[in-house]
Design a protein around this motif. Structure first.
Motif, PDB file in Angstrom:
ATOM      1  N   LEU A 122       0.806  -1.219   0.000  1.00 20.71           N
ATOM      2  CA  LEU A 122       0.000   0.000   0.000  1.00 20.71           C
ATOM      3  C   LEU A 122       0.844   1.277   0.000  1.00 20.71           C
ATOM      4  O   LEU A 122       0.585   2.169  -0.808  1.00 20.71           O
ATOM      5  N   PRO A 123       1.852   1.423   0.860  1.00 21.63           N
ATOM      6  CA  PRO A 123       2.652   2.658   0.819  1.00 21.63           C
ATOM      7  C   PRO A 123       3.321   2.900  -0.540  1.00 21.63           C
ATOM      8  O   PRO A 123       3.386   4.046  -1.007  1.00 21.63           O
ATOM      9  N   GLN A 124       3.769   1.856  -1.206  1.00 27.16           N
ATOM     10  CA  GLN A 124       4.385   2.013  -2.528  1.00 27.16           C
ATOM     11  C   GLN A 124       3.348   2.436  -3.573  1.00 27.16           C
ATOM     12  O   GLN A 124       3.617   3.294  -4.413  1.00 27.16           O
ATOM     13  N   VAL A 125       2.174   1.814  -3.515  1.00 26.93           N
ATOM     14  CA  VAL A 125       1.100   2.179  -4.442  1.00 26.93           C
ATOM     15  C   VAL A 125       0.728   3.642  -4.226  1.00 26.93           C
ATOM     16  O   VAL A 125       0.594   4.413  -5.187  1.00 26.93           O
ATOM     17  N   MET A 126       0.613   4.039  -2.973  1.00 29.41           N
ATOM     18  CA  MET A 126       0.264   5.426  -2.651  1.00 29.41           C
ATOM     19  C   MET A 126       1.309   6.399  -3.194  1.00 29.41           C
ATOM     20  O   MET A 126       0.950   7.435  -3.765  1.00 29.41           O
ATOM     21  N   GLN A 127       2.573   6.089  -3.037  1.00 27.33           N
ATOM     22  CA  GLN A 127       3.627   6.982  -3.518  1.00 27.33           C
ATOM     23  C   GLN A 127       3.589   7.123  -5.038  1.00 27.33           C
ATOM     24  O   GLN A 127       3.800   8.212  -5.568  1.00 27.33           O
ATOM     25  N   ARG A 128       3.305   6.035  -5.716  1.00 28.98           N
ATOM     26  CA  ARG A 128       3.253   6.094  -7.176  1.00 28.98           C
ATOM     27  C   ARG A 128       2.067   6.935  -7.660  1.00 28.98           C
ATOM     28  O   ARG A 128       2.204   7.733  -8.590  1.00 28.98           O
ATOM     29  N   VAL A 129       0.922   6.765  -7.019  1.00 31.37           N
ATOM     30  CA  VAL A 129      -0.241   7.567  -7.392  1.00 31.37           C
ATOM     31  C   VAL A 129       0.023   9.037  -7.055  1.00 31.37           C
ATOM     32  O   VAL A 129      -0.250   9.926  -7.869  1.00 31.37           O
ATOM     33  N   LYS A 130       0.570   9.294  -5.893  1.00 33.69           N
ATOM     34  CA  LYS A 130       0.868  10.668  -5.465  1.00 33.69           C
ATOM     35  C   LYS A 130       1.802  11.353  -6.457  1.00 33.69           C
ATOM     36  O   LYS A 130       1.630  12.533  -6.768  1.00 33.69           O
ATOM     37  N   SER A 131       2.766  10.622  -6.980  1.00 35.30           N
ATOM     38  CA  SER A 131       3.713  11.223  -7.925  1.00 35.30           C
ATOM     39  C   SER A 131       3.008  11.700  -9.200  1.00 35.30           C
ATOM     40  O   SER A 131       3.449  12.651  -9.834  1.00 35.30           O
ATOM     41  N   ILE A 132       1.907  11.080  -9.532  1.00 37.03           N
ATOM     42  CA  ILE A 132       1.143  11.455 -10.728  1.00 37.03           C
ATOM     43  C   ILE A 132       0.135  12.553 -10.415  1.00 37.03           C
ATOM     44  O   ILE A 132       0.030  13.542 -11.135  1.00 37.03           O
ATOM     45  N   GLU A 133      -0.607  12.394  -9.334  1.00 36.51           N
ATOM     46  CA  GLU A 133      -1.709  13.304  -9.039  1.00 36.51           C
ATOM     47  C   GLU A 133      -1.290  14.561  -8.284  1.00 36.51           C
ATOM     48  O   GLU A 133      -1.864  15.619  -8.493  1.00 36.51           O
ATOM     49  N   TYR A 134      -0.333  14.442  -7.411  1.00 37.78           N
ATOM     50  CA  TYR A 134      -0.094  15.514  -6.439  1.00 37.78           C
ATOM     51  C   TYR A 134       1.234  16.233  -6.641  1.00 37.78           C
ATOM     52  O   TYR A 134       1.290  17.454  -6.662  1.00 37.78           O
ATOM     53  N   ASP A 135       2.304  15.464  -6.798  1.00 37.69           N
ATOM     54  CA  ASP A 135       3.631  16.067  -6.906  1.00 37.69           C
ATOM     55  C   ASP A 135       3.710  16.944  -8.153  1.00 37.69           C
ATOM     56  O   ASP A 135       3.229  16.582  -9.219  1.00 37.69           O
ATOM     57  N   GLY A 136       4.291  18.106  -8.007  1.00 34.73           N
ATOM     58  CA  GLY A 136       4.473  19.011  -9.128  1.00 34.73           C
ATOM     59  C   GLY A 136       3.272  19.868  -9.449  1.00 34.73           C
ATOM     60  O   GLY A 136       3.324  20.696 -10.349  1.00 34.73           O
ATOM     61  N   SER A 137       2.170  19.685  -8.734  1.00 25.56           N
ATOM     62  CA  SER A 137       0.984  20.516  -8.959  1.00 25.56           C
ATOM     63  C   SER A 137       1.223  21.881  -8.330  1.00 25.56           C
ATOM     64  O   SER A 137       1.579  21.988  -7.164  1.00 25.56           O
ATOM     65  N   SER A 138       1.036  22.934  -9.113  1.00 25.64           N
ATOM     66  CA  SER A 138       1.331  24.277  -8.619  1.00 25.64           C
ATOM     67  C   SER A 138       0.096  25.017  -8.135  1.00 25.64           C
ATOM     68  O   SER A 138       0.204  26.059  -7.508  1.00 25.64           O
ATOM     69  N   GLY A 139      -1.079  24.520  -8.431  1.00 26.79           N
ATOM     70  CA  GLY A 139      -2.303  25.228  -8.074  1.00 26.79           C
ATOM     71  C   GLY A 139      -2.765  24.907  -6.667  1.00 26.79           C
ATOM     72  O   GLY A 139      -2.076  24.237  -5.901  1.00 26.79           O
ATOM     73  N   PRO A 140      -3.951  25.381  -6.321  1.00 21.77           N
ATOM     74  CA  PRO A 140      -4.511  25.077  -5.010  1.00 21.77           C
ATOM     75  C   PRO A 140      -4.674  23.575  -4.839  1.00 21.77           C
ATOM     76  O   PRO A 140      -5.068  22.875  -5.771  1.00 21.77           O
TER      77      PRO A 140
END
Length: 173
Positions: A126-144
């Motif tokens: 689960l932690p690895q799956v979460m990190q991979r999804v986060k890298s796509i959805e969350y990391d690098g997002s500049s907006g709110p």
């Protein structure tokens, strides 16, 4: 203080010629509601159609029940509202409003595919799956966006909802 609870499909009169219909849309939470201002064709979808962010990706927040969320998404798509107001950022009008539910359904399927793929590749970690999804959805997002701890709590719930979903996966979405 709650005056009285509302029921699914209950119409509440706001003014002489203005009503809002309560629509039970569980999945984000077990008790989520959306609202349709019928005379104006305005859908206040809360979290039931997800939230688009600056990357143009719709994040569908099925925190409590994947299958209920899918049913709610379908129910709202059939309304064909002229205005769609998701819970946080944007308002969609005309053709954009009509396409929004379709885009949300596609994003919903893509999220499930991504989680199932990452889950297989990470052997259910689960932690690895979460990190991979986060890298796509969350990391690098500049907006709110949500604070990271809140995002991670919600992400874990979303992934667990996918893991608990009925099969077949998403063919009937």
């Amino acid at each position: 203080t709650v005056d009285r609870p509302i029921s699914d499909n209950e119409s509440i009169r706001l003014a002489k010629d203005l009503h809002v219909r309560a629509i039970k849309t569980p999945g984000h939470t077990r008790d989520c509601f959306s609202y349709l201002i019928e005379e104006r064709s305005i859908l206040l979808s809360s979290e039931a159609l997800g939230q688009e962010h600056q990357k143009g990706v719709i994040i569908t927040d099925c925190l409590s029940d994947y299958d209920a969320y899918r049913t709610s998404l379908r129910k709202l798509a059939r309304l064909d509202a002229e205005f769609v107001c998701p819970g946080h950022f944007f308002v969609y009008t005309a053709q954009d409003a009509r396409r929004y539910a379709q885009k949300a359904a596609a994003a919903f399927r893509q999220f499930r595919e991504m989680v199932e793929t990452f889950n297989r590749e990470e052997h259910g970690d689960l932690p690895q799956v979460m990190q991979r999804v986060k890298s796509i959805e969350y990391d690098g997002s500049s907006g709110p966006r949500q604070p990271e701890p809140a995002y991670m709590i919600n992400l874990e719930a979303r992934i667990k909802a996918v893991r608990n979903a009925k099969k077949p996966a998403f063919r009937d979405n």
